[in-house]
Motif scaffolding. Structure first.
Motif, PDB file in Angstrom:
ATOM      1  N   HIS A   1      -3.087 -19.039 -11.936  1.00 42.25           N
ATOM      2  CA  HIS A   1      -1.917 -18.320 -11.414  1.00 42.25           C
ATOM      3  C   HIS A   1      -1.623 -18.842 -10.022  1.00 42.25           C
ATOM      4  CE1 HIS A   1      -5.257 -15.942  -9.835  1.00 42.25           C
ATOM      5  NE2 HIS A   1      -4.446 -15.257  -9.052  1.00 42.25           N
TER       6      HIS A   1
ATOM      7  N   ASP B   1      -5.129 -18.436  -3.282  1.00 45.58           N
ATOM      8  CA  ASP B   1      -6.567 -18.692  -3.423  1.00 45.58           C
ATOM      9  C   ASP B   1      -6.911 -19.313  -4.772  1.00 45.58           C
ATOM     10  OD1 ASP B   1      -5.800 -16.091  -4.397  1.00 45.58           O
ATOM     11  OD2 ASP B   1      -7.921 -15.534  -4.529  1.00 45.58           O
ATOM     12  N   HIS B   2      -5.853 -19.782  -5.500  1.00 45.83           N
ATOM     13  CA  HIS B   2      -6.064 -20.463  -6.787  1.00 45.83           C
ATOM     14  C   HIS B   2      -5.270 -21.761  -6.892  1.00 45.83           C
ATOM     15  CE1 HIS B   2      -8.264 -17.023  -8.523  1.00 45.83           C
ATOM     16  NE2 HIS B   2      -7.644 -16.427  -7.526  1.00 45.83           N
TER      17      HIS B   2
ATOM     18  N   ASP C   1      -8.218 -14.505 -12.488  1.00 44.81           N
ATOM     19  CA  ASP C   1      -8.239 -13.176 -11.858  1.00 44.81           C
ATOM     20  C   ASP C   1      -7.760 -12.196 -12.906  1.00 44.81           C
ATOM     21  OD1 ASP C   1      -8.940 -14.331  -9.477  1.00 44.81           O
ATOM     22  OD2 ASP C   1      -7.156 -13.679  -8.376  1.00 44.81           O
TER      23      ASP C   1
ATOM     24  N   HIS D   1     -15.421 -15.515  -7.592  1.00 45.48           N
ATOM     25  CA  HIS D   1     -14.434 -14.644  -6.934  1.00 45.48           C
ATOM     26  C   HIS D   1     -15.106 -13.439  -6.268  1.00 45.48           C
ATOM     27  CE1 HIS D   1     -10.409 -12.889  -6.268  1.00 45.48           C
ATOM     28  NE2 HIS D   1      -9.909 -14.048  -6.643  1.00 45.48           N
TER      29      HIS D   1
HETATM   30 MN    MN Z   1      -7.753 -14.527  -6.504  1.00 48.13          MN
END
Ligand code: MN
Ligand code: NI
Length: 223
Positions: A49, A53-54, A135, A185
């Motif tokens: 996504h 942070d990805h 996530d 994560h």
């Molecule tokens: Mn995340």
């Protein structure tokens, strides 16, 4: 064929097998090896996504390596606009790549891009089969994934706050019935601080799965 799993940081990891490397959710900030986008070798870039942070380092890594980004359609379009090669897929879709089959699994989470949807991946990488949840909240349809494409490894977020916490991820492990669970994560920031060893104890008590706690910067062999 065995594979090397290298945990870079947060939810970013690579899998190397058969001389090829796939990187998942590239986000290099704060990684203990000080890796920069230029240091990363990758043939495939998976993006679950578009939260920073990805995806932060995805386009730089893909461009430098002339790699293929494998992701959902909306992010694939954005990757194309940024001069990257991308293979667009979407939820429930499967495709046979040169390394093996990919299924785009559901994930309950924001997409970070207009019209999009967060996802997970079930990947057969030269015979190493893993599910990376991305996530997500816990959802009961995780029970279906092994029926669709059996996998040995489940890479699960355990940080809480944005995703499943260890308690929910333990229920996920019960649903998933993978041989091994790898937590990711967590511990990147204070709101997602968790005890991975307590998670390991809990999962190994309640399920048949073994938990591999891999620290950022470490590599483990996947059989
Ligand atoms: Mn995340
Ligand atoms: Ni996210």
């Amino acid at each position: 064929m065995s594979a090397k799993f290298h945990f870079i940081n947060h939810a970013c990891f690579t899998i190397e097998s058969n001389g090829k490397t796939a990187i998942f959710d590239p986000f290099l900030e704060g990684n203990p090896e000080g890796l920069k986008a230029n240091d990363i070798k990758a043939d495939y870039v998976f993006v679950s996504h578009a939260h920073f942070d990805h995806i932060a380092d995805a386009f730089a890594i893909a461009k430098k390596n002339n790699a293929t980004i494998i992701t959902t359609a909306e992010i694939a379009n954005l990757a194309g606009e940024n001069g990257c090669n991308a293979h667009a897929m979407h939820l429930g879709g499967t495709f046979q790549f040169p390394f093996g089959k990919v299924r785009i699994a559901m994930a309950f989470h924001g997409s970070g891009i207009a019209g999009g949807h967060a996802c997970g991946f079930v990947v057969d990488f030269y015979g190493t089969k893993l599910y990376y949840a991305g996530d997500t909240a816990l959802f009961s349809d995780m029970q279906l994934l092994q029926r669709q494409d059996a996998f040995d490894y489940a890479v699960l977020p355990i940080g809480g706050n944005f995703t499943m916490d260890p308690k929910d991820a333990t229920i996920a492990a019960e649903f998933l019935q993978a041989k091994y669970v790898i937590p990711v994560h967590y511990n990147t920031w204070p709101p997602i601080k968790q005890d991975a060893n307590a998670f390991k104890q809990d999962v190994e008590q309640k399920t048949k799965s073994k938990v591999l706690v891999v620290n950022p910067g470490e590599t483990v062999e996947l059989k």
